[in-house]
Design a protein around this motif. Structure first.
Motif, mmCIF file in Angstrom:
data_model
loop_
_atom_site.group_PDB
_atom_site.id
_atom_site.type_symbol
_atom_site.label_atom_id
_atom_site.label_comp_id
_atom_site.label_asym_id
_atom_site.label_seq_id
_atom_site.Cartn_x
_atom_site.Cartn_y
_atom_site.Cartn_z
ATOM 1 N N PHE A 2 44.363 33.871 56.682
ATOM 2 C CA PHE A 2 43.960 33.884 55.274
ATOM 3 C C PHE A 2 42.451 34.090 55.168
ATOM 4 C CE2 PHE A 2 42.359 31.980 51.405
ATOM 5 C CZ PHE A 2 43.241 32.435 50.437
ATOM 6 N N HIS A 3 41.700 33.317 55.938
ATOM 7 C CA HIS A 3 40.244 33.393 55.865
ATOM 8 C C HIS A 3 39.724 34.745 56.366
ATOM 9 C CE1 HIS A 3 40.103 29.354 54.434
ATOM 10 N NE2 HIS A 3 40.697 28.886 55.515
ATOM 11 N N ARG A 4 40.382 35.322 57.363
ATOM 12 C CA ARG A 4 39.993 36.660 57.820
ATOM 13 C C ARG A 4 40.231 37.690 56.728
ATOM 14 N NH1 ARG A 4 42.462 35.431 62.905
ATOM 15 N NH2 ARG A 4 44.207 36.747 62.306
ATOM 16 N N ALA A 5 41.365 37.596 56.042
ATOM 17 C CA ALA A 5 41.670 38.540 54.958
ATOM 18 C C ALA A 5 40.635 38.420 53.833
ATOM 19 C CB ALA A 5 43.083 38.305 54.421
ATOM 20 N N VAL A 6 40.305 37.196 53.462
ATOM 21 C CA VAL A 6 39.298 36.977 52.420
ATOM 22 C C VAL A 6 37.943 37.520 52.878
ATOM 23 C CG1 VAL A 6 37.954 35.163 51.249
ATOM 24 C CG2 VAL A 6 40.449 35.056 51.268
ATOM 25 N N GLY A 7 37.588 37.265 54.135
ATOM 26 C CA GLY A 7 36.330 37.776 54.656
ATOM 27 C C GLY A 7 36.269 39.293 54.610
ATOM 28 N N GLY A 8 37.381 39.948 54.946
ATOM 29 C CA GLY A 8 37.429 41.408 54.872
ATOM 30 C C GLY A 8 37.271 41.914 53.451
ATOM 31 N N ALA A 9 37.917 41.262 52.516
ATOM 32 C CA ALA A 9 37.800 41.672 51.115
ATOM 33 C C ALA A 9 36.374 41.490 50.620
ATOM 34 C CB ALA A 9 38.774 40.875 50.248
ATOM 35 N N LEU A 10 35.750 40.378 50.990
ATOM 36 C CA LEU A 10 34.369 40.148 50.568
ATOM 37 C C LEU A 10 33.425 41.187 51.168
ATOM 38 C CD1 LEU A 10 34.212 36.253 50.699
ATOM 39 C CD2 LEU A 10 34.115 37.704 48.662
ATOM 40 N N ALA A 11 33.669 41.565 52.408
ATOM 41 C CA ALA A 11 32.834 42.590 53.046
ATOM 42 C C ALA A 11 32.971 43.916 52.308
ATOM 43 C CB ALA A 11 33.209 42.743 54.515
ATOM 44 N N LEU A 12 34.195 44.270 51.929
ATOM 45 C CA LEU A 12 34.401 45.521 51.179
ATOM 46 C C LEU A 12 33.758 45.433 49.787
ATOM 47 C CD1 LEU A 12 38.079 46.394 52.121
ATOM 48 C CD2 LEU A 12 36.023 47.694 52.697
ATOM 49 N N LEU A 13 33.922 44.315 49.114
ATOM 50 C CA LEU A 13 33.317 44.152 47.791
ATOM 51 C C LEU A 13 31.797 44.161 47.865
ATOM 52 C CD1 LEU A 13 35.719 41.485 46.242
ATOM 53 C CD2 LEU A 13 35.469 43.878 45.525
ATOM 54 N N ALA B 23 43.406 44.705 41.979
ATOM 55 C CA ALA B 23 44.708 44.581 42.642
ATOM 56 C C ALA B 23 44.524 44.211 44.109
ATOM 57 C CB ALA B 23 45.502 45.876 42.496
ATOM 58 N N MET B 24 43.497 44.774 44.742
ATOM 59 C CA MET B 24 43.225 44.433 46.140
ATOM 60 C C MET B 24 42.882 42.951 46.270
ATOM 61 S SD MET B 24 40.063 45.390 48.642
ATOM 62 C CE MET B 24 39.020 44.348 47.635
ATOM 63 N N VAL B 25 42.069 42.434 45.362
ATOM 64 C CA VAL B 25 41.685 41.022 45.422
ATOM 65 C C VAL B 25 42.918 40.130 45.298
ATOM 66 C CG1 VAL B 25 40.394 39.182 44.233
ATOM 67 C CG2 VAL B 25 39.323 41.424 44.616
ATOM 68 N N VAL B 26 43.768 40.429 44.324
ATOM 69 C CA VAL B 26 44.994 39.636 44.143
ATOM 70 C C VAL B 26 45.878 39.745 45.380
ATOM 71 C CG1 VAL B 26 47.091 39.361 42.764
ATOM 72 C CG2 VAL B 26 44.909 39.823 41.624
ATOM 73 N N TYR C 155 36.106 32.870 43.404
ATOM 74 C CA TYR C 155 37.566 32.842 43.281
ATOM 75 C C TYR C 155 38.215 32.944 44.659
ATOM 76 C CZ TYR C 155 42.253 34.645 42.795
ATOM 77 O OH TYR C 155 43.602 34.842 42.951
ATOM 78 N N LEU C 156 37.746 33.871 45.477
ATOM 79 C CA LEU C 156 38.351 34.069 46.803
ATOM 80 C C LEU C 156 38.118 32.880 47.730
ATOM 81 C CD1 LEU C 156 37.520 37.835 47.401
ATOM 82 C CD2 LEU C 156 39.808 36.836 47.186
ATOM 83 N N LEU C 157 36.983 32.239 47.601
ATOM 84 C CA LEU C 157 36.613 31.169 48.535
ATOM 85 C C LEU C 157 36.949 29.768 48.051
ATOM 86 C CD1 LEU C 157 33.135 32.606 49.582
ATOM 87 C CD2 LEU C 157 35.221 32.536 50.985
ATOM 88 N N ARG C 158 37.528 29.657 46.856
ATOM 89 C CA ARG C 158 37.802 28.307 46.347
ATOM 90 C C ARG C 158 38.785 27.568 47.263
ATOM 91 N NH1 ARG C 158 42.634 27.228 44.175
ATOM 92 N NH2 ARG C 158 43.838 28.909 43.245
ATOM 93 N N GLN C 159 38.731 26.262 47.195
ATOM 94 C CA GLN C 159 39.593 25.417 48.021
ATOM 95 C C GLN C 159 41.058 25.647 47.649
ATOM 96 O OE1 GLN C 159 38.180 23.811 50.375
ATOM 97 N NE2 GLN C 159 39.791 22.522 51.142
ATOM 98 N N THR D 209 26.613 36.517 39.467
ATOM 99 C CA THR D 209 26.929 37.937 39.340
ATOM 100 C C THR D 209 28.431 38.137 39.446
ATOM 101 O OG1 THR D 209 26.823 38.343 41.727
ATOM 102 C CG2 THR D 209 24.740 38.528 40.476
ATOM 103 N N ALA D 210 28.866 39.332 39.156
ATOM 104 C CA ALA D 210 30.294 39.646 39.281
ATOM 105 C C ALA D 210 30.766 39.394 40.707
ATOM 106 C CB ALA D 210 30.545 41.094 38.874
ATOM 107 N N TYR D 211 29.984 39.842 41.678
ATOM 108 C CA TYR D 211 30.355 39.617 43.086
ATOM 109 C C TYR D 211 30.454 38.119 43.379
ATOM 110 C CZ TYR D 211 30.203 39.272 48.129
ATOM 111 O OH TYR D 211 30.501 38.937 49.431
#
Length: 194
Positions: A176-187, A154-157, A87-91, A79-81
């Motif tokens: 970094f991982h906290r920021a990604v986690g927050g973005a994923l929660a919002l998405l 833009a938020m994801v980037v 993309y956000l979680l890639r190594q 899915t899009a999500y």
């Protein structure tokens, strides 16, 4: 470091890519490039008009690599999500930061339109691609109608680039991982549970 088979321009570009990522533009001297590439001054200036020309070629190469890696996740299955999450979680080499984003912090790069262009274009193309994924997800009913797709992209980037900065400042990948986690929660709030 490089095989004799690899062409001199390729060795110069790869060496410059590595040095720009490690030291930034100002900290990357022609002598360091030549030493890392194992070439003489004449070879460098035979293929490139100078450091700015070589740096621009190296930055374009780094930009294409970044965009290709992003595309691997964004065009993949799911899915899009799930694709944006991929993309956000890639190594990543989080503590090294982004080889392209690092250049946006260099005053000499920002002051030179030819050097700034690959940086600006990279983030514009990345934002457009993420916007497309969000819009595709909405058209397929995977994501709810809601916030502007360009703003979400833009938020994801910004989360990735800002996450690198926070991680480097803390000398820890955790911010970094906290920021990604927050973005994923919002998405995730945009996922249509149907």
């Amino acid at each position: 470091m490089y095989s004799e088979v690899m062409a001199t321009p390729e060795r110069l570009i790869e060496s410059t890519q590595e040095l720009l990522w490690e030291r930034g533009y100002v900290g990357t001297s022609p002598k360091a490039i030549q030493q890392r590439a194992g070439v003489g001054q004449g070879s460098m200036y035979h293929h490139f008009s100078g450091k700015p020309d070589l740096a621009a070629a190296a930055m374009r190469r780094s930009a294409e690599r970044l965009l290709n890696l992003a595309q691997d996740q964004l065009a993949g299955p799911g899915t899009a999500y799930e694709r944006i999450a991929g993309y956000l979680l890639r190594q990543r080499e989080v503590l090294r930061g982004c080889p392209v984003g690092r250049m946006a912090q260099d005053p000499d790069v920002i002051a030179d339109p030819a050097l700034r262009a690959p940086v600006q274009e990279t983030f514009e193309r990345l934002g457009r691609r993420i916007t497309e994924v969000i819009e595709e997800g909405r058209q397929l009913g995977e994501l709810r109608p809601g916030p502007d797709a360009q703003e979400l992209a833009a938020m994801v980037v910004a989360v990735v680039q800002g996450g690198y900065v926070l991680a480097r400042a803390a000398d820890s990948e955790e911010p970094f991982h906290r920021a990604v986690g927050g973005a994923l929660a919002l998405l995730a709030t945009q996922v249509n549970d149907k």
